[in-house]
Scaffold this motif. Structure first.
Motif, PDB file in Angstrom:
ATOM      1  N   LYS A 184       2.214-103.752 -28.240  1.00 18.74           N
ATOM      2  CA  LYS A 184       3.307-104.094 -29.140  1.00 18.74           C
ATOM      3  C   LYS A 184       4.610-103.946 -28.370  1.00 18.74           C
ATOM      4  CE  LYS A 184       4.378-101.185 -32.446  1.00 18.74           C
ATOM      5  NZ  LYS A 184       4.323-100.392 -33.696  1.00 18.74           N
ATOM      6  N   MET A 185       5.481-104.952 -28.457  1.00 13.31           N
ATOM      7  CA  MET A 185       6.754-104.920 -27.748  1.00 13.31           C
ATOM      8  C   MET A 185       7.882-105.278 -28.709  1.00 13.31           C
ATOM      9  SD  MET A 185       5.870-106.606 -24.015  1.00 13.31           S
ATOM     10  CE  MET A 185       7.309-105.870 -23.240  1.00 13.31           C
ATOM     11  N   LYS A 186       9.084-104.875 -28.334  1.00 15.63           N
ATOM     12  CA  LYS A 186      10.266-105.149 -29.142  1.00 15.63           C
ATOM     13  C   LYS A 186      11.341-105.758 -28.258  1.00 15.63           C
ATOM     14  CE  LYS A 186      12.670-101.564 -30.510  1.00 15.63           C
ATOM     15  NZ  LYS A 186      13.135-100.377 -31.267  1.00 15.63           N
ATOM     16  N   GLY A 187      12.086-106.721 -28.804  1.00 11.24           N
ATOM     17  CA  GLY A 187      13.166-107.310 -28.019  1.00 11.24           C
ATOM     18  C   GLY A 187      13.973-108.290 -28.840  1.00 11.24           C
ATOM     19  N   VAL A 188      15.083-108.732 -28.265  1.00  5.35           N
ATOM     20  CA  VAL A 188      15.937-109.712 -28.911  1.00  5.35           C
ATOM     21  C   VAL A 188      15.651-111.079 -28.291  1.00  5.35           C
ATOM     22  CG1 VAL A 188      17.861-109.244 -27.325  1.00  5.35           C
ATOM     23  CG2 VAL A 188      18.303-110.305 -29.546  1.00  5.35           C
ATOM     24  N   ILE A 189      15.483-112.094 -29.137  1.00  2.00           N
ATOM     25  CA  ILE A 189      15.181-113.443 -28.659  1.00  2.00           C
ATOM     26  C   ILE A 189      16.390-113.990 -27.909  1.00  2.00           C
ATOM     27  CG2 ILE A 189      14.704-115.820 -29.355  1.00  2.00           C
ATOM     28  CD1 ILE A 189      13.142-114.734 -31.725  1.00  2.00           C
ATOM     29  N   LEU A 190      16.145-114.528 -26.701  1.00  2.00           N
ATOM     30  CA  LEU A 190      17.221-115.092 -25.894  1.00  2.00           C
ATOM     31  C   LEU A 190      17.404-116.582 -26.114  1.00  2.00           C
ATOM     32  CD1 LEU A 190      16.767-113.278 -22.447  1.00  2.00           C
ATOM     33  CD2 LEU A 190      18.356-112.719 -24.302  1.00  2.00           C
ATOM     34  N   ASN A 191      16.350-117.353 -25.999  1.00  4.70           N
ATOM     35  CA  ASN A 191      16.492-118.818 -25.937  1.00  4.70           C
ATOM     36  C   ASN A 191      15.829-119.525 -27.105  1.00  4.70           C
ATOM     37  OD1 ASN A 191      13.939-117.977 -24.400  1.00  4.70           O
ATOM     38  ND2 ASN A 191      13.608-120.176 -24.635  1.00  4.70           N
ATOM     39  N   ARG A 192      16.335-120.719 -27.398  1.00  4.89           N
ATOM     40  CA  ARG A 192      15.644-121.642 -28.307  1.00  4.89           C
ATOM     41  C   ARG A 192      14.447-122.205 -27.557  1.00  4.89           C
ATOM     42  NH1 ARG A 192      19.524-125.201 -29.069  1.00  4.89           N
ATOM     43  NH2 ARG A 192      20.201-124.724 -31.191  1.00  4.89           N
ATOM     44  N   PHE A 193      13.261-122.094 -28.128  1.00  7.34           N
ATOM     45  CA  PHE A 193      12.032-122.452 -27.416  1.00  7.34           C
ATOM     46  C   PHE A 193      12.069-123.883 -26.895  1.00  7.34           C
ATOM     47  CE2 PHE A 193      11.281-123.858 -31.713  1.00  7.34           C
ATOM     48  CZ  PHE A 193      10.510-125.006 -31.592  1.00  7.34           C
ATOM     49  N   ASP A 213      17.871-112.844 -32.799  1.00  5.87           N
ATOM     50  CA  ASP A 213      17.018-112.105 -33.730  1.00  5.87           C
ATOM     51  C   ASP A 213      16.298-110.986 -32.997  1.00  5.87           C
ATOM     52  OD1 ASP A 213      17.662-113.658 -35.910  1.00  5.87           O
ATOM     53  OD2 ASP A 213      15.799-114.826 -35.893  1.00  5.87           O
ATOM     54  N   LEU A 214      16.198-109.824 -33.638  1.00  8.38           N
ATOM     55  CA  LEU A 214      15.406-108.717 -33.109  1.00  8.38           C
ATOM     56  C   LEU A 214      13.994-108.845 -33.665  1.00  8.38           C
ATOM     57  CD1 LEU A 214      15.374-106.052 -31.464  1.00  8.38           C
ATOM     58  CD2 LEU A 214      15.877-104.863 -33.625  1.00  8.38           C
ATOM     59  N   VAL A 215      13.007-108.878 -32.774  1.00  3.79           N
ATOM     60  CA  VAL A 215      11.632-109.124 -33.204  1.00  3.79           C
ATOM     61  C   VAL A 215      10.674-108.118 -32.590  1.00  3.79           C
ATOM     62  CG1 VAL A 215      12.023-111.589 -33.532  1.00  3.79           C
ATOM     63  CG2 VAL A 215      11.196-110.762 -31.311  1.00  3.79           C
ATOM     64  N   GLU A 216       9.517-108.050 -33.221  1.00  7.24           N
ATOM     65  CA  GLU A 216       8.392-107.278 -32.704  1.00  7.24           C
ATOM     66  C   GLU A 216       7.288-108.258 -32.348  1.00  7.24           C
ATOM     67  OE1 GLU A 216       7.096-103.533 -34.699  1.00  7.24           O
ATOM     68  OE2 GLU A 216       5.269-104.698 -35.137  1.00  7.24           O
ATOM     69  N   VAL A 217       6.708-108.084 -31.178  1.00  8.62           N
ATOM     70  CA  VAL A 217       5.612-108.949 -30.732  1.00  8.62           C
ATOM     71  C   VAL A 217       4.329-108.125 -30.718  1.00  8.62           C
ATOM     72  CG1 VAL A 217       4.728-110.404 -28.882  1.00  8.62           C
ATOM     73  CG2 VAL A 217       7.181-110.331 -29.334  1.00  8.62           C
ATOM     74  N   ARG A 218       3.327-108.612 -31.435  1.00  4.74           N
ATOM     75  CA  ARG A 218       2.037-107.930 -31.521  1.00  4.74           C
ATOM     76  C   ARG A 218       1.004-108.796 -30.809  1.00  4.74           C
ATOM     77  NH1 ARG A 218       2.676-106.983 -38.080  1.00  4.74           N
ATOM     78  NH2 ARG A 218       4.535-105.628 -37.958  1.00  4.74           N
ATOM     79  N   ALA A 219       0.594-108.346 -29.650  1.00  2.36           N
ATOM     80  CA  ALA A 219      -0.281-109.154 -28.797  1.00  2.36           C
ATOM     81  C   ALA A 219      -1.685-108.573 -28.787  1.00  2.36           C
ATOM     82  CB  ALA A 219       0.272-109.225 -27.384  1.00  2.36           C
ATOM     83  N   VAL A 250       7.185-110.962 -35.288  1.00  2.00           N
ATOM     84  CA  VAL A 250       7.592-110.478 -36.608  1.00  2.00           C
ATOM     85  C   VAL A 250       9.068-110.097 -36.566  1.00  2.00           C
ATOM     86  CG1 VAL A 250       7.180-108.746 -38.398  1.00  2.00           C
ATOM     87  CG2 VAL A 250       5.257-109.624 -37.052  1.00  2.00           C
ATOM     88  N   LEU A 251       9.819-110.536 -37.559  1.00  2.00           N
ATOM     89  CA  LEU A 251      11.254-110.274 -37.621  1.00  2.00           C
ATOM     90  C   LEU A 251      11.523-108.810 -37.979  1.00  2.00           C
ATOM     91  CD1 LEU A 251      14.094-111.613 -37.523  1.00  2.00           C
ATOM     92  CD2 LEU A 251      13.889-111.927 -40.003  1.00  2.00           C
ATOM     93  N   LEU A 252      12.326-108.150 -37.155  1.00  2.00           N
ATOM     94  CA  LEU A 252      12.787-106.800 -37.461  1.00  2.00           C
ATOM     95  C   LEU A 252      14.192-106.804 -38.041  1.00  2.00           C
ATOM     96  CD1 LEU A 252      11.543-104.798 -34.310  1.00  2.00           C
ATOM     97  CD2 LEU A 252      10.447-104.985 -36.562  1.00  2.00           C
TER      98      LEU A 252
END
Length: 350
Positions: free
Chosen positions: A27-36, A115-121, A149-151
């Motif tokens: 599980k990681m947390k971070g802020v999205i940088l780019n438009r995909f 957006d601050l998100v959580e990534v569940r891999a 997932v949006l935090l």
């Protein structure tokens, strides 16, 4: 499950090979940088080999951490394991995956830069050409999915870290590799950075093209231009300029380990400066959507055809630059209107 720091996930050995064990869920947390869609083209079948592709970078937010991590998906993943087309996504399946990855599963809100998100891999990714990135390990199964997932919406797009080519290249224009990742090119992997007072020295200007920048002292760096519309709409800057983007690596020469192949991935250009994310003109509050709040501002600024709008706070509503705020300008807002949970077409104000 605790969060895996970006600096741990991206750790390497003396040859630049990733050392993080990609065997158990993380599980990681971070802020999205780019438009995909500014980085890779997600259109089904776009790339002759991989089809549609999707990639976003998230950058660290926790104190003591550094860097960022790529999240990657490819449509024709079955080709990499000799199981195509059965092991790849059909066009319909791929579009469903894009919809899943681009929206918060709880609120349905479309993700956006900042957006601050959580990534569940579930399958914690793979090492590829110099970096470990989150992906499905080339498996088309829900058991290998990763979820975003949006935090916190509109948490904050980080300011770019200003660095120089001398921070990542030595005096003979070789990349500086530091296994500890405390210095050199590895330290900035996956980060939003700025290089100041550089010039283009070679390359082709346009969407999905590549250029090279130089600091005038013999150091150079490859630049990948994304799919931002500004690369087609405006000519390339001349002379010295500042440039921002995501510092990345894809080393295609493995004979000396994975110690090179670093580049700057640039998302868009607005005719005056390089930008990580170009907000459309009717997005007055710069939150990534065009909704009722933006409409309220426009209505408060509306004048009439030929009636000059002189209020300084309303000049941003004169989209066509004819000094009034009228139906012509409203037409732009209508094309861009997305609602608070959606995203406007990035070319809607062109």
């Amino acid at each position: 499950m605790s969060y895996t720091p970006h600096q741990d996930y991206r750790a390497v050995d003396g040859n630049g090979q990733g050392t993080f064990p990609t065997t158990s869920p993380i599980k990681m947390k971070g802020v999205i940088l780019n438009r995909f869609s500014d980085m890779l083209n997600p259109t089904p079948g776009f790339d002759p080999y991989m089809g549609g592709q999707w990639q976003q970078f998230i950058q660290f937010v926790d104190e003591g951490d550094f860097g960022g991590t790529a999240l990657y998906m490819g449509q024709n993943i079955g080709k990499n394991v000799g199981n195509h087309p059965a092991g790849s996504y059909t066009d319909a399946e791929w579009l469903a995956e894009l919809d899943r990855l681009n929206h918060d599963p709880i609120t349905g809100r479309a993700f956006r830069s900042g957006d601050l998100v959580e990534v569940r891999a579930r399958a914690p990714g793979l090492f590829f050409r110099g970096k470990t990135n989150i992906n499905e390990q080339h498996q088309k199964t829900t058991l290998a999915d990763f979820d975003v997932v949006l935090l916190q919406p509109n948490y904050m797009l980080p300011a770019p870290q200003t660095i120089t080519l001398a921070d990542v290249k030595d005096s003979v224009d070789e990349f500086i590799f530091d296994q500890s990742r405390a210095t050199g090119a590895e330290h900035y992997q996956g980060s939003f950075v700025r290089f100041e007072d550089v010039q283009f020295t070679a390359g082709t200007w346009g969407p999905n093209q590549s250029m090279t920048i130089t600091d005038g002292a013999g150091r150079t760096l490859p630049v990948l231009l994304g799919f931002g519309s500004g690369f087609a709409e405006y000519p390339s800057p001349t002379g010295s300029f500042d440039i921002v983007g995501v510092f990345d690596q894809e080393d295609k020469i493995s004979t000396d380990g994975w110690k090179g192949g670093y580049r700057l991935w640039v998302m868009d250009y607005d005719g005056d400066q390089f930008v990580l994310y170009r907000y459309v003109k009717p997005d007055f509050d710069r939150d990534g959507d065009v909704d009722e709040t933006d409409l309220d501002h426009f209505e408060a600024c509306a004048s009439a055809p030929g009636i000059e709008q002189t209020d300084p706070s309303c000049l941003n509503a004169d989209f066509d630059g004819d000094s009034d705020v009228d139906q012509s300008d409203f037409g732009v807002l209508q094309r861009c209107f997305s609602g608070s949970d959606g995203l406007p077409d990035p070319t809607c104000d062109r």
